[in-house]
Design a protein around this motif. Structure first.
Motif, PDB file in Angstrom:
ATOM      1  N   ALA A   2       0.829  -1.210   0.000  1.00 39.60           N
ATOM      2  CA  ALA A   2       0.000   0.000   0.000  1.00 39.60           C
ATOM      3  C   ALA A   2       0.863   1.260   0.000  1.00 39.60           C
ATOM      4  N   GLU A   3       2.002   1.211   0.686  1.00 36.45           N
ATOM      5  CA  GLU A   3       2.902   2.359   0.700  1.00 36.45           C
ATOM      6  C   GLU A   3       3.720   2.451  -0.580  1.00 36.45           C
ATOM      7  N   ALA A   4       3.967   1.310  -1.214  1.00 36.18           N
ATOM      8  CA  ALA A   4       4.815   1.289  -2.406  1.00 36.18           C
ATOM      9  C   ALA A   4       4.088   1.762  -3.656  1.00 36.18           C
ATOM     10  N   LEU A   5       2.780   1.514  -3.743  1.00 36.04           N
ATOM     11  CA  LEU A   5       2.041   1.841  -4.964  1.00 36.04           C
ATOM     12  C   LEU A   5       2.082   3.334  -5.323  1.00 36.04           C
ATOM     13  N   ALA A  59       0.334  -6.640 -16.054  1.00 32.19           N
ATOM     14  CA  ALA A  59       0.800  -5.595 -16.959  1.00 32.19           C
ATOM     15  C   ALA A  59       0.726  -4.250 -16.238  1.00 32.19           C
ATOM     16  N   THR A  60       1.349  -3.230 -16.809  1.00 34.22           N
ATOM     17  CA  THR A  60       1.259  -1.863 -16.295  1.00 34.22           C
ATOM     18  C   THR A  60       0.875  -0.947 -17.443  1.00 34.22           C
ATOM     19  N   ARG A  75       3.847 -10.002  -8.003  1.00 36.31           N
ATOM     20  CA  ARG A  75       3.547  -9.820  -6.587  1.00 36.31           C
ATOM     21  C   ARG A  75       3.885 -11.111  -5.856  1.00 36.31           C
ATOM     22  N   VAL A  76       4.883 -11.046  -4.985  1.00 34.30           N
ATOM     23  CA  VAL A  76       5.384 -12.241  -4.306  1.00 34.30           C
ATOM     24  C   VAL A  76       5.589 -11.948  -2.821  1.00 34.30           C
ATOM     25  N   ARG A  77       5.917 -12.960  -2.060  1.00 32.93           N
ATOM     26  CA  ARG A  77       6.190 -12.765  -0.640  1.00 32.93           C
ATOM     27  C   ARG A  77       7.428 -11.894  -0.465  1.00 32.93           C
ATOM     28  N   ALA A  78       7.443 -11.115   0.613  1.00 35.02           N
ATOM     29  CA  ALA A  78       8.528 -10.156   0.822  1.00 35.02           C
ATOM     30  C   ALA A  78       9.901 -10.818   0.762  1.00 35.02           C
ATOM     31  N   PRO A 137      -0.073  -0.217 -12.187  1.00 42.09           N
ATOM     32  CA  PRO A 137      -0.497  -1.568 -12.586  1.00 42.09           C
ATOM     33  C   PRO A 137      -1.876  -1.570 -13.224  1.00 42.09           C
ATOM     34  N   GLU A 138      -2.145  -2.609 -13.987  1.00 40.10           N
ATOM     35  CA  GLU A 138      -3.461  -2.790 -14.595  1.00 40.10           C
ATOM     36  C   GLU A 138      -4.523  -2.940 -13.499  1.00 40.10           C
ATOM     37  N   PRO A 139      -5.789  -2.673 -13.801  1.00 40.86           N
ATOM     38  CA  PRO A 139      -6.855  -2.738 -12.794  1.00 40.86           C
ATOM     39  C   PRO A 139      -6.934  -4.072 -12.054  1.00 40.86           C
ATOM     40  N   ALA A 140      -6.607  -5.166 -12.729  1.00 38.16           N
ATOM     41  CA  ALA A 140      -6.688  -6.483 -12.086  1.00 38.16           C
ATOM     42  C   ALA A 140      -5.777  -6.598 -10.869  1.00 38.16           C
ATOM     43  N   PHE A 141      -4.746  -5.764 -10.813  1.00 34.50           N
ATOM     44  CA  PHE A 141      -3.819  -5.796  -9.684  1.00 34.50           C
ATOM     45  C   PHE A 141      -4.541  -5.501  -8.364  1.00 34.50           C
TER      46      PHE A 141
END
Length: 220
Positions: A16-19, A44-45, A54-57, A29-33
């Motif tokens: 949430a902070e990174a977006l 896609a972007t 999107r993966v685990r930290a 990012p595309e809406p599906a994100f």
């Protein structure tokens, strides 16, 4: 057509902070994100040739270090634990502020003095950072590796102490634990695969975009 540039971003609270930083750097990012029901991991972007995974930290660093992704957003705690030589961390994003700390049950802390420790048994998902921290203090550390539910370890007799990330301290308090020693302060960093930085023309401009985004955010 060149292979897409892939940015690995972490699941969870940091995202949430990174977006907003991603958007300020010119990547959305595309809406599906944003679809909470989607199980997709690759997106896609709005920039042709740039995709997000999107993966685990903990896995962000691995994807970037091995070249499966060219850039990533990852905590300095993860970088310290893995110490990948293939990673370059050019930008402190100044998000995800927390700390890596030692905690123990409140009743133990009342009679305990960390300065007198000679041997500790701790549950943690950071065995290398933990062992190195205690070694610098001349303390022998026995680390029990866990990937989650760290707070259960003292109450169930697995280990009397834990080493974990602490933000507000609420989770510790709700599980009867108190913070007794800070190992390191943590923020999220932009990481880059060193080989990609040298061989791809699209990496450096994106790094500079992130750097400007951070400066603008801190100045606001």
């Amino acid at each position: 057509m060149p292979a897409p540039l892939i940015i690995a971003v972490p699941k969870g609270r940091i995202l949430a902070e990174a977006l907003p930083l991603l958007a300020a750097a010119g990547v959305r990012p595309e809406p599906a994100f944003s679809d909470e029901n989607s199980r997709a991991l690759r997106f896609a972007t709005d920039v042709a040739g740039i995709e997000l995974i999107r993966v685990r930290a903990f896995d962000v660093a691995t994807f970037v270090a091995h070249g499966a992704a060219q850039l990533g957003i990852v905590g300095s705690d993860v970088l310290a634990e893995f110490d990948y030589s293939e990673l370059y961390a050019p930008v402190d994003l100044s998000i995800g502020h927390c700390r890596l700390s030692v905690a123990e049950p409140a009743e133990l802390a009342e009679r305990d003095d960390p300065r007198g420790w000679s041997h500790v048994r701790v549950a943690t998902k950071y065995p290398h950072v933990t062992a190195a921290h205690f070694a610098r203090r001349g303390v022998q550390a026995e680390c029990v590796k866990l990937n989650g539910a760290m707070e259960l370890a003292p109450t169930l007799g697995l280990a009397p102490r834990i080493v974990d990330l602490v933000s507000s301290g609420r989770t510790l308090k709700e599980n009867g634990l108190v913070e007794v020693e800070r190992i390191m302060d943590v923020t999220s960093r932009l990481v880059v695969n060193r080989a990609a930085m040298k061989t791809r023309d699209d990496v450096v401009p994106l790094v500079e975009g992130f750097r400007r985004a951070v400066v603008e955010r801190l100045a606001a």
